[in-house]
Design a protein around this motif. Structure first.
Motif, PDB file in Angstrom:
ATOM      1  N   SER A  21     -13.618 -33.002   6.953  1.00  0.00           N
ATOM      2  CA  SER A  21     -12.453 -32.400   6.299  1.00  0.00           C
ATOM      3  C   SER A  21     -12.787 -31.052   5.676  1.00  0.00           C
ATOM      4  O   SER A  21     -11.912 -30.376   5.151  1.00  0.00           O
ATOM      5  CB  SER A  21     -11.904 -33.335   5.214  1.00  0.00           C
ATOM      6  N   GLY A  22     -14.050 -30.696   5.748  1.00  0.00           N
ATOM      7  CA  GLY A  22     -14.471 -29.426   5.177  1.00  0.00           C
ATOM      8  C   GLY A  22     -15.971 -29.278   5.218  1.00  0.00           C
ATOM      9  O   GLY A  22     -16.671 -30.101   5.816  1.00  0.00           O
ATOM     10  N   GLU A  23     -16.445 -28.242   4.579  1.00  0.00           N
ATOM     11  CA  GLU A  23     -17.880 -27.976   4.487  1.00  0.00           C
ATOM     12  C   GLU A  23     -18.266 -27.975   3.022  1.00  0.00           C
ATOM     13  O   GLU A  23     -17.651 -27.277   2.212  1.00  0.00           O
ATOM     14  CB  GLU A  23     -18.221 -26.601   5.078  1.00  0.00           C
ATOM     15  N   LEU A  24     -19.277 -28.760   2.685  1.00  0.00           N
ATOM     16  CA  LEU A  24     -19.820 -28.785   1.334  1.00  0.00           C
ATOM     17  C   LEU A  24     -21.114 -27.977   1.340  1.00  0.00           C
ATOM     18  O   LEU A  24     -22.028 -28.266   2.103  1.00  0.00           O
ATOM     19  CB  LEU A  24     -20.117 -30.216   0.892  1.00  0.00           C
ATOM     20  N   ILE A  25     -21.160 -26.984   0.476  1.00  0.00           N
ATOM     21  CA  ILE A  25     -22.303 -26.080   0.419  1.00  0.00           C
ATOM     22  C   ILE A  25     -23.019 -26.279  -0.910  1.00  0.00           C
ATOM     23  O   ILE A  25     -22.376 -26.411  -1.953  1.00  0.00           O
ATOM     24  CB  ILE A  25     -21.845 -24.609   0.545  1.00  0.00           C
ATOM     25  N   GLU A  26     -24.331 -26.272  -0.860  1.00  0.00           N
ATOM     26  CA  GLU A  26     -25.136 -26.389  -2.071  1.00  0.00           C
ATOM     27  C   GLU A  26     -24.653 -25.376  -3.107  1.00  0.00           C
ATOM     28  O   GLU A  26     -24.466 -24.199  -2.802  1.00  0.00           O
ATOM     29  CB  GLU A  26     -26.601 -26.130  -1.719  1.00  0.00           C
ATOM     30  N   SER A  27     -24.465 -25.853  -4.318  1.00  0.00           N
ATOM     31  CA  SER A  27     -23.933 -25.026  -5.394  1.00  0.00           C
ATOM     32  C   SER A  27     -24.704 -23.717  -5.541  1.00  0.00           C
ATOM     33  O   SER A  27     -25.933 -23.714  -5.633  1.00  0.00           O
ATOM     34  CB  SER A  27     -23.987 -25.798  -6.712  1.00  0.00           C
TER      35      SER A  27
END
Length: 114
Positions: free
Chosen positions: A57-63
């Motif tokens: 549903s999306g891309e999670l990128i390291e903060s």
């Protein structure tokens, strides 16, 4: 400040929702993005990671990793129109399954029966 009408107009007109939050608990924008059938690119902060299924549903990128965040944006727009549309539809499907009233009722029933 934007009105609700302007907010939803922007969601409908966007091809991608980007959430470069430094901190967050969770975001109603993620749920609204799914309702508008929009893929999301976001930093993995707070409970955002619980709302987004990475690569579905999306891309999670390291903060704070601006380089990877930018690359995720570029990667999305390098996809063909059909591939972007497929991701957007997958985001809608994920959001409707995970956050629908029917799903929430089923989750509550499971908890009660345990």
């Amino acid at each position: 400040y934007v009105t609700n009408e302007e907010y939803y107009k922007h969601l409908r007109e966007a091809e991608l929702i980007i959430l470069p939050y430094r901190t967050a608990t969770q975001s109603g924008v993620v749920i609204d993005a799914y309702k508008a059938s929009r893929y999301v690119v976001a930093f993995d902060v707070g409970a955002i990671g619980e709302q987004i299924k990475n690569h579905i549903s999306g891309e999670l990128i390291e903060s704070g990793n601006i380089k990877k965040f930018s690359q995720a944006l570029n990667d999305f727009f390098e996809l063909t129109f059909e591939e972007r549309k497929k991701r957007s539809l997958a985001a809608w499907d994920y959001g409707m399954n995970k956050f629908s009233i029917q799903n929430n009722v089923q989750e509550w029933i499971k908890l009660i029966n345990e």
